[in-house]
Scaffold this active site. Structure first.
Site, PDB file in Angstrom:
ATOM      1  N   LYS A   1      44.997  39.352  41.290  1.00 18.95           N
ATOM      2  CA  LYS A   1      45.444  40.728  41.054  1.00 18.95           C
ATOM      3  C   LYS A   1      46.935  40.856  41.372  1.00 18.95           C
ATOM      4  CE  LYS A   1      44.684  45.435  42.635  1.00 18.95           C
ATOM      5  NZ  LYS A   1      43.887  46.373  43.434  1.00 18.95           N
TER       6      LYS A   1
ATOM      7  N   GLY B   1      40.196  44.476  44.340  1.00 18.85           N
ATOM      8  CA  GLY B   1      39.888  43.062  44.109  1.00 18.85           C
ATOM      9  C   GLY B   1      38.383  42.797  44.094  1.00 18.85           C
ATOM     10  N   ARG B   2      37.667  43.333  45.074  1.00 23.55           N
ATOM     11  CA  ARG B   2      36.229  43.040  45.174  1.00 23.55           C
ATOM     12  C   ARG B   2      35.405  43.849  44.181  1.00 23.55           C
ATOM     13  NH1 ARG B   2      38.515  45.162  49.542  1.00 23.55           N
ATOM     14  NH2 ARG B   2      37.922  47.238  50.285  1.00 23.55           N
TER      15      ARG B   2
ATOM     16  N   GLU C   1      46.951  31.008  48.518  1.00 25.32           N
ATOM     17  CA  GLU C   1      45.973  29.982  48.125  1.00 25.32           C
ATOM     18  C   GLU C   1      46.014  29.768  46.611  1.00 25.32           C
ATOM     19  OE1 GLU C   1      45.356  32.564  50.120  1.00 25.32           O
ATOM     20  OE2 GLU C   1      43.915  32.055  51.696  1.00 25.32           O
TER      21      GLU C   1
HETATM   22  O1  F6P Z   1      41.136  38.727  50.972  1.00 28.53           O
HETATM   23  C1  F6P Z   1      42.034  39.746  50.709  1.00 28.53           C
HETATM   24  C2  F6P Z   1      42.235  39.938  49.282  1.00 28.53           C
HETATM   25  O2  F6P Z   1      43.266  40.825  49.175  1.00 28.53           O
HETATM   26  C3  F6P Z   1      40.979  40.432  48.561  1.00 28.53           C
HETATM   27  O3  F6P Z   1      40.789  41.782  48.682  1.00 28.53           O
HETATM   28  C4  F6P Z   1      41.247  39.976  47.180  1.00 28.53           C
HETATM   29  O4  F6P Z   1      40.078  40.010  46.416  1.00 28.53           O
HETATM   30  C5  F6P Z   1      41.772  38.588  47.440  1.00 28.53           C
HETATM   31  O5  F6P Z   1      42.572  38.734  48.591  1.00 28.53           O
HETATM   32  C6  F6P Z   1      42.554  37.967  46.318  1.00 28.53           C
HETATM   33  O6  F6P Z   1      43.654  38.730  45.962  1.00 28.53           O
HETATM   34  P1  F6P Z   1      44.410  38.498  44.604  1.00 28.53           P
HETATM   35  O7  F6P Z   1      43.467  38.756  43.486  1.00 28.53           O
HETATM   36  O8  F6P Z   1      45.558  39.456  44.611  1.00 28.53           O
HETATM   37  O9  F6P Z   1      44.874  37.070  44.571  1.00 28.53           O
END
Ligand code: F6P
Length: 549
Positions: free
Chosen positions: A210, A272-273, A216
């Site tokens: 997002k 995100g979730r 990561e």
């Molecule tokens: O773990 C925290 C978080 O912000 C989640 O809410 C989200 O789903 C995940 O990291 C990944 O975030 P992104 O889609 O921005 O990489």
């Protein structure tokens, strides 16, 4: 600032405490059923293809009425309507919460800041469908002209768990000629194992993030690009054929080197979730095809409409949310088990962990005041029957109260060979037997009647009275999966509304991220990290001694 009374001082809350203390001091499911066998039919709610049986709960009509009064007093439906209207109910991030718009039909009108968001949602879905069909048909080829046979989704949290879970759940509906894998962990082993047997020329990477800043994901995406370019002769043009992005952040996508023509967007009003039915579902759509993906969205939509319109007493997410409040706040239950009797749902509980625990793992209310009541439970569980041979012992005979959801299907998936399909009745016999044993147990007299020696009677006695919900559907289809997820999404919403917390932010994830960035130079370069506490400093020193480089 809210001037409503503290939750625990509300008369409706106090009434539930009194009810728990007096009438239902030791409610026994055996007695409740003996007095009222009709509860087996009465405490059932149907939504779409789901038959949700909540008769094996430590409740009476009075309990339900009191819980409903709490829902009314805390204006759960008022907040629900505000969410569906696109109001900024995510107060700490000042955002609308509109994952429900992701499954709205083309002709719906849902406005955020005066703009109808539905055409944008469908434009992305159409673009995804076009792309998915081109990959599935072989029209979209890799840099060397080879057909794409492997799809690797790189993402974490909400950008991984949803599509990874749904891909497993809907395996029977996937194109079996495609290999679809999910990489999330920054541990290099994850990417290594995912790509070691793949031909880079046949591999498409979907970078799902997002924010497009998650360390990561960006680290793994960079390594995947190096792997691909290394194998394809280093021609940067290969990136355009082998990398697409799912994100809300076009600037960062383009900084990474992915053409924004190959980006599938979504919006800040999708948490995100709550994002897997947005562009984040692209890997799943490639696997199952756009028509099946549409069925999944329709399943979500069906439960959205149910939640939005069903009366309180027949509103499934409301009921499940209230039952969770009943145990968490009035019985001190600390956890909630979700036990799917389907191998295909092996990642379902892990998905729910983020949905529930990242949403409702909060200890201040929407105004920032510490809460004086329990909030979200620890959610855990794995598919039956495996769990029966691991931790069910503790649920049956341990000292903790663990409410559990049992999810099962009347039919196995179509493609099972007849002799494997025949095993389904054995699977489901366990499903029903477990909820029966948990509810009704076995009395000492029943144990004695089996001729058990007196000294073993206490060991072989089951107190029962362990509450369970049984969710039964005919089969696990894309629509049913959508229905199940929306059911839990809205259950989590109901609980957050009652506890008066912001279920849509996740500040608790931030501190660890910041500290990891600070510690990393100490590991790689032995740099001094100012402010490192003595315990962590000693651990870092030990790590550096052990590290072979
Ligand atoms: O773990 C925290 C978080 O912000 C989640 O809410 C989200 O789903 C995940 O990291 C990944 O975030 P992104 O889609 O921005 O990489």
């Amino acid at each position: 600032m809210s001037d409503s009374p503290k939750l625990t001082r509300r008369p409706e809350w106090v009434a539930l405490e009194d009810h728990r203390a007096d009438g239902l001091l030791h409610p026994r499911l055996r007695e409740l059923f003996a007095a009222d066998p009709a509860r087996a039919e009465r405490y059932v709610v149907r939504v779409g293809d789901l038959r949700i049986d909540y008769s094996k709960h430590l409740i009476t009509d009075e309990t339900l009425a009191l819980l409903q009064e709490l829902a009314t007093a805390t204006d759960v439906f008022g907040l629900r309507d505000a969410m569906f209207r696109g109001e900024r109910i995510n107060v700490t991030e000042d955002r609308a919460v509109l994952h429900t718009a992701l499954r709205a039909p083309r002709n719906a009108v849902i406005e955020v800041a005066g703009e109808n968001v539905v055409p944008g949602v469908h434009a992305v879905l159409d673009k995804m469908a076009d792309f998915a069909e081109r990959v599935r048909s072989g029209e979209w080829t890799g840099h060397t002209g080879k057909r794409i046979k492997n799809v690797v989704n790189i993402g974490i949290g909400g950008s991984d768990l949803g599509p990874a879970m749904a891909y497993e759940a809907l395996r029977a509906f996937t194109d079996r000629s495609l290999t679809v894998r999910f990489v999330s962990n920054v541990d290099g082993a994850d990417l290594h194992e995912a790509v070691r047997d793949l031909d880079p020329a046949e591999t498409l990477f979907i970078i799902a993030s997002k924010t497009f800043t998650t360390i990561e994901t960006i680290t793994n995406a960079t390594s995947a690009r190096t792997w691909l370019l290394g194998a394809l002769g280093g021609d940067e043009k290969a990136v355009a054929k082998h990398f697409v992005a799912l994100s809300t952040n076009a600037g960062k996508v383009s900084d990474f080197g992915i053409d924004t023509a190959n980006m599938f967007g979504f919006w800040d009003w999708v948490g995100g979730r709550y994002s897997f039915d947005s562009a984040i579902g692209l890997s799943l759509m490639i696997a199952i095809g756009p028509d099946r993906f549409r069925e999944l969205l329709d399943g979500f939509r069906l439960v959205d409409e149910h939640f939005r319109t069903a009366p309180a007493e027949a509103n499934a997410p409301l009921l499940l949310g209230l039952l969770g409040v009943w145990y968490g706040n009035f019985f001190d239950a600390q956890s909630h088990a979700v036990l799917p009797y389907s191998h295909y749902l092996s990642k379902f509980t892990a998905y729910l962990q983020q949905l529930d625990m990242e949403s409702n793992g909060k200890s201040v209310d929407r105004d920032g005041h510490p809460v004086e009541w329990q909030t979200g439970p620890v959610v855990w569980g794995t598919p039956g029957t495996n769990g029966q041979h691991a931790y069910y012992q503790l649920i049956h005979q341990g000292t903790k109260l663990i409410p559990a959801d049992f999810i099962g299907f009347a039919n196995p998936v179509d493609e099972l060979e007849p002799e494997l399909a025949a095993q389904h009745d054995l699977l489901m016999a366990n499903f029903f037997a477990q909820t029966q044993a948990l509810a009704f147990g076995k009395t000492p007299d029943e144990v004695r009647a089996e001729g058990v020696p007196e000294e073993l009677v206490p060991h072989k006695t089951f107190t029962g009275n362990h509450p369970t919900t049984t969710i039964l559907a005919s089969e696990l289809t894309p629509s049913v999966l959508g229905q199940l997820i929306a059911l839990y999404e809205h259950k989590v919403f109901v609980q957050g509304a009652i506890w008066n917390i912001d279920s849509f932010d996740q500040w608790g994830v931030e501190l660890g991220k910041v500290l990891a960035k600070r510690v990393e130079p100490a590991l790689t370069e032995g740099a001094d990290v100012p402010g490192l506490d003595p315990s962590t400093a000693a651990l870092v020193a030990a790590y550096r001694t052990l590290r072979k480089k």
